[in-house]
Write an enzyme that holds these catalytic residues in place. Structure first.
Site, short mmCIF file in Angstrom:
data_model
loop_
_atom_site.label_atom_id
_atom_site.label_comp_id
_atom_site.label_asym_id
_atom_site.label_seq_id
_atom_site.Cartn_x
_atom_site.Cartn_y
_atom_site.Cartn_z
N ASP A 39 33.00 -6.91 14.22
CA ASP A 39 34.02 -6.80 15.29
C ASP A 39 34.89 -5.54 15.15
O ASP A 39 36.12 -5.62 15.21
CB ASP A 39 34.95 -8.02 15.29
CG ASP A 39 34.22 -9.33 15.12
OD1 ASP A 39 33.06 -9.42 15.55
OD2 ASP A 39 34.81 -10.28 14.58
N GLU A 209 32.54 -12.92 24.95
CA GLU A 209 33.68 -12.58 24.09
C GLU A 209 33.74 -11.06 23.93
O GLU A 209 33.01 -10.31 24.57
CB GLU A 209 33.51 -13.25 22.72
CG GLU A 209 32.22 -12.83 21.99
CD GLU A 209 31.90 -13.70 20.79
OE1 GLU A 209 32.47 -14.79 20.67
OE2 GLU A 209 31.05 -13.27 19.97
#
Length: 327
Positions: A39, A209
């Site tokens: 991420d 997401e």
């Protein structure tokens, strides 16, 4: 005489060799640094590249965040534990997906914590503050900035976005829903929109997401991750609109796995060097040798556009990008 000629030839050989090495650009190689991370948020501060990733481990072990800096995209310096749960009393696990921005003389680090599953659990999206990009960061509020589900969006995967009018927004959301909210000037809360709402849903088709947004040539590029983060279908897609509120119609997928290089490529950000008109996509993927969901590494490849402004599919590489100093 023969000795002098030999030395002369040797000198010429050395000169040519040095010149050749100097002209050949050094490549960063992927992954760009060692360790299990995911991420990644990439950004430029003061002519230096920074990457802020999630520490990729079981949730209970995700109790800190590291950062990495580089002057050339090739050599990276690790800044250990720029924040941990000892500085955020309400957080106890799952520190996820940091997003950072500089405002005035401070750096604000947004993060998800605790992976809450409902409105009764403590956790959500927090914000921390520091006077330097390497921290240490301290909790800005002493509580989550967002601690509830709004429009079905799990409060994770936050991205702070500065619009062209200098208004700051928080774009976030898991569980296939994405919201945008207008931050107040000191990042302690939100300013309602004209219709009285605080959280507007901007979810595009196939969104899961990992939202990210940037502006190029007056257009708003909205990017997100699709598929499951442990699966082969994890990938990045995008849409283009005339405002940060959309509507966002999905254009195409531009980042995905390559079975010859790595799997599960997704949850990205983009480092933009406006002066050089360079765009670098920073993302995580899983090495071919790994099957554990948490075995993820951070990589960078160049992102390019066609003549009409559409993003070209990114080829993930082992070589990475060439050295590039910003000064």
């Amino acid at each position: 005489m023969k000795k002098n000629i030999l030395l002369l030839l040797l000198g010429i050989s050395i000169t040519v060799s040095c010149k050749s090495n100097k002209e050949k650009p050094q490549l960063a190689g992927n992954p760009i640094f060692s360790g299990w991370y995911a991420d990644p948020e990439g950004i430029i501060f003061d002519n230096e590249y920074w990457v802020y990733p999630t520490f990729s481990a079981p949730y209970e072990k995700q109790v800190f965040l590291d950062a990495f800096s580089s002057k050339d995209l090739v050599n990276w310096k690790k800044h250990e534990k720029i924040i941990d749960t000892s500085a955020v009393k309400w957080a106890h696990k799952a520190l996820w997906a940091p997003s950072i921005i500089k405002k005035d003389d401070n750096y604000f680090l947004f993060f998800g914590a605790n992976d809450i599953q409902n409105n009764e659990e403590l956790g959500g999206i927090g914000v921390a503050i520091s006077s330097t990009p390497e921290g240490p960061f301290k909790d800005h509020l002493g509580k989550p900035l967002i601690d509830k589900f709004h429009n079905g969006a799990q409060p994770i995967d936050q991205f702070v976005f500065k619009d062209i009018d200098n208004q700051y927004y928080l774009i976030y959301g898991g569980w296939k829903h994405c919201n945008i909210a207008k931050l107040n000037p000191d990042f302690t809360g939100f300013v309602p929109f004209d219709d009285g709402t605080t959280f507007k849903e901007i979810t595009p088709e196939s969104y899961v997401e990992g939202p990210f947004m940037f502006v190029k040539d007056g257009k708003y590029y909205f990017m997100w991750s699709e598929g499951g983060w442990t699966g082969p279908d994890y990938s990045v897609a995008y849409a283009i609109a005339d405002s940060p509120f959309g509507p966002f119609k999905r254009v195409d997928k531009i980042l995905e796995q390559d079975k010859n290089i790595g799997t599960g490529a997704g949850h990205h950000s983009v480092i933009i060097s406006k002066k050089q008109d360079k765009y670098y996509i920073v993302y995580h993927r899983r090495p071919l040798t790994e099957t554990d969901g948490n075995s993820r590494v951070v990589c960078i490849d160049e992102m390019k556009f066609d003549k009409d402004g559409y993003i070209l599919p990114v080829k993930i590489t082992n070589e990475g990008v060439a050295t590039n100093r910003l000064k």
